[in-house]
Scaffold this active site. Structure first.
Site, PDB file in Angstrom:
ATOM      1  CB  VAL A 107      -0.755  -3.680 -34.849  1.00  0.00           C
ATOM      2  CG1 VAL A 107      -1.106  -2.308 -34.294  1.00  0.00           C
ATOM      3  CG2 VAL A 107      -2.030  -4.508 -35.052  1.00  0.00           C
ATOM      4  CG  HIS A 123      -2.424   2.746 -34.191  1.00  0.00           C
ATOM      5  ND1 HIS A 123      -3.348   2.744 -35.199  1.00  0.00           N
ATOM      6  CD2 HIS A 123      -2.507   3.977 -33.622  1.00  0.00           C
ATOM      7  CE1 HIS A 123      -3.968   3.920 -35.245  1.00  0.00           C
ATOM      8  NE2 HIS A 123      -3.465   4.681 -34.307  1.00  0.00           N
ATOM      9  CB  CYS A 131       8.967  -5.365 -19.960  1.00  0.00           C
ATOM     10  SG  CYS A 131       9.018  -5.168 -18.168  1.00  0.00           S
ATOM     11  CB  CYS A 134      12.821  -3.065 -17.798  1.00  0.00           C
ATOM     12  SG  CYS A 134      12.690  -4.532 -18.831  1.00  0.00           S
ATOM     13  CB  THR A 195      -5.885   4.737 -43.914  1.00  0.00           C
ATOM     14  OG1 THR A 195      -6.471   5.357 -42.769  1.00  0.00           O
ATOM     15  CG2 THR A 195      -4.958   5.729 -44.591  1.00  0.00           C
ATOM     16  CB  SER A 196     -11.385   6.009 -43.861  1.00  0.00           C
ATOM     17  OG  SER A 196     -11.215   5.629 -42.517  1.00  0.00           O
ATOM     18  CG  ASN A 235      -8.177   4.942 -49.418  1.00  0.00           C
ATOM     19  OD1 ASN A 235      -7.777   3.991 -48.772  1.00  0.00           O
ATOM     20  ND2 ASN A 235      -8.009   6.208 -49.027  1.00  0.00           N
ATOM     21  CD  GLU A 237     -16.050   2.018 -52.182  1.00  0.00           C
ATOM     22  OE1 GLU A 237     -16.596   3.004 -52.741  1.00  0.00           O
ATOM     23  OE2 GLU A 237     -16.118   0.858 -52.625  1.00  0.00           O
TER      24      GLU A 237
HETATM   25 ZN    ZN Z   1      11.197  -5.954 -17.801  1.00  0.00          ZN
END
Ligand code: ZN
Length: 270
Positions: A107, A123, A131, A134, A195-196, A235, A237
């Site tokens: 993210v 994600h 919002c 809207c 990523t695992s 990775n 691991e």
């Molecule tokens: Zn709004």
């Protein structure tokens, strides 16, 4: 770092028709963004229970207070973090037309900062707020400026603003879900990086790529297109994918490995 596997991956990328990438927290640690779940990560300093969707709806103030605190907390540099050599290498591979789509569980907006255009945010993105009424999106800098006057922040329509990252108990954005399922169905090469792949539904994507899970394809209402597909893992691991789903694992730093792969491709394309 296994140089023969780096060379092999460069060859697979060059030969591919539709290469895609799935990334997780491991690609961003070298940019100083700690994995939320790792020691020293966000969940050691902030109560994860606050970030349940229902609780946010009931009490948006406490989440916004925590986020404003996080923003001023020097342990969390997510907002100021810069892409590292791994992000840059993936941006280059998209620019020269090899990587078609990048699906990320992160993210932190770092792929977008590095220049990748076709990014599926699984994600959401913590550098934006959305919002709930809207759907308008606001950059976090704007929101932080606004909260000096109005708290909690609100949209110009009066609706509640929610950080645009997916909260616990909140559905994955449907568009991201369908797009990533389609891409996993279509690809002939998938790089799984940092990523695992243990958190569903992202965990299913390498299985879809390999033709080992057609359930989500059915749900997305698209025909199964699966032809041969290689899954390459990068990775630190081994993971549950290693030896079971992925063709091979290149073990080490994602940044170093990806920049070496990009270098090989540059040399071969000369
Ligand atoms: Zn709004």
């Amino acid at each position: 770092m296994d140089l023969s596997l780096i060379s092999k991956t460069a060859d697979l990328l060059i030969a591919s028709n539709h290469a895609i990438v799935l990334t997780g927290a491991g690609i961003s640690t070298e940019s100083g963004v700690p994995d939320f779940r790792s020691p020293g990560g966000i969940w050691e300093q902030y109560d994860p229970a606050m970030f349940f969707y229902e609780r946010f709806l009931a009490n948006p103030n406490e989440v916004w207070e925590a986020l404003i605190d996080m923003h001023g907390n020097s342990d969390f540099t997510l907002w100021e973090a810069q892409p590292n050599q791994g992000h840059q290498a993936l941006s280059y591979l998209e620019e020269i037309g090899i990587i078609k789509t990048l699906i990320t569980q992160n993210v932190d907006n770092l792929h977008q900062k590095a220049g990748n255009k076709n990014v599926v945010e699984f994600h959401g993105n913590l550098l934006f707020a959305k919002c709930l009424n809207c759907g308008a999106k606001y950059g976090y800098q704007q929101v932080l400026k606004d909260v000096e006057h109005i708290f909690p922040p609100v949209c110009s329509c009066g609706g509640t603003l929610k950080p645009d990252a997916v909260f616990f108990g909140e559905a994955i954005p449907q568009k991201a879900m369908i797009e990533s399922t389609k891409e996993a169905n279509l690809c002939d090469l998938m790089l799984v990086i940092g990523t695992s792949a243990q958190v569903e539904p992202a965990a299913s994507l390498p299985l879809i790529a390999k033709g080992m899970n057609n359930m989500l394809i059915g749900l997305a209402n698209i025909p199964v297109m699966k032809t041969h597909c290689s899954v390459v893992e990068i990775n630190r691991e081994p993971t549950p994918l290693t030896g079971a789903v992925s063709d091979f694992l290149i073990q080490g730093s994602a940044g170093e490995i990806l920049s070496q792969i990009a270098e090989r491709i540059k040399e071969k394309k000369r």
